[in-house]
Design an enzyme around this catalytic site. Structure first.
Site, PDB file in Angstrom:
ATOM      1  N   HIS A 281       1.265 -48.958 -56.993  1.00  0.00           N
ATOM      2  CA  HIS A 281       0.168 -48.909 -56.019  1.00  0.00           C
ATOM      3  C   HIS A 281      -0.127 -50.300 -55.477  1.00  0.00           C
ATOM      4  CE1 HIS A 281      -1.612 -49.676 -59.985  1.00  0.00           C
ATOM      5  NE2 HIS A 281      -2.533 -50.368 -59.355  1.00  0.00           N
TER       6      HIS A 281
ATOM      7  N   HIS B  62      -3.269 -52.625 -53.897  1.00  0.00           N
ATOM      8  CA  HIS B  62      -4.706 -52.781 -53.697  1.00  0.00           C
ATOM      9  C   HIS B  62      -4.934 -53.373 -52.304  1.00  0.00           C
ATOM     10  CE1 HIS B  62      -5.887 -52.611 -58.073  1.00  0.00           C
ATOM     11  NE2 HIS B  62      -4.604 -52.905 -58.211  1.00  0.00           N
TER      12      HIS B  62
END
Ligand code: 5GP
Ligand code: ZN
Length: 137
Positions: free
Chosen positions: A100, A102
């Site tokens: 992922h 941010h």
């Protein structure tokens, strides 16, 4: 998919999220523990632990979503800037082992310290590091 993985559960809709965006490959939702309000995550729907493990076509799709989300977060929060971060492995601060990015909105006075102190290379060391890395590219 990994049964234990919290982001896989969010992808499958088994646990709720504050979803911002979704397509066939990528999902984006708000981080529940934001560095600043509006902090978003951009997550691959398929479970890969590390950036270095995922197919490059998927990474291309992800980074385009990162760009889209970053523009929207900037606009919506009236931020002064933003950081894009991707942690890989525990040593680098990865808590959720599902790749992922941010997207963190930044404000001039937010007091966040996402900048590291600089180390120094000894003589010739920088060339050694360059050679070492280039040799396994
Ligand atoms: P990492 O340290 O792995 O790069 O970041 C994981 C992020 O996921 C953390 O910032 C944390 O606040 C966020 N997070 C962990 N669990 C959940 C969850 O169940 N929902 C949401 N929206 N974010 C989560
Ligand atoms: Zn997962």
């Amino acid at each position: 998919m990994s049964d234990e993985c919290i982001f896989c559960k969010i992808v499958k809709g088994e646990i709720p999220s504050y979803k911002l965006y979704e397509d066939d490959d990528v999902i984006s939702f708000l981080d529940i523990g934001p560095a600043n309000k509006g902090h978003a995550l951009v997550v691959s729907k398929l479970h890969y632990e590390l950036l270095t493990e995922m197919p490059s076509e998927l990474l291309q799709k992800m980074i385009i979503v990162v760009q889209k989300i970053a523009a929207a977060v900037m606009k919506a929060t009236k931020a002064d800037g933003f950081n894009v971060l991707n942690n890989n492995k525990k040593a680098a601060g990865q808590l959720v082992a599902h790749v992922h990015f941010h997207v963190v909105p930044r404000f001039s006075d937010d007091g966040l310290k996402l900048v590291w102190p600089n180390k120094e290379y000894k003589e010739k060391e920088i060339e050694e590091y360059m050679d070492k890395i280039k040799s396994v590219l």
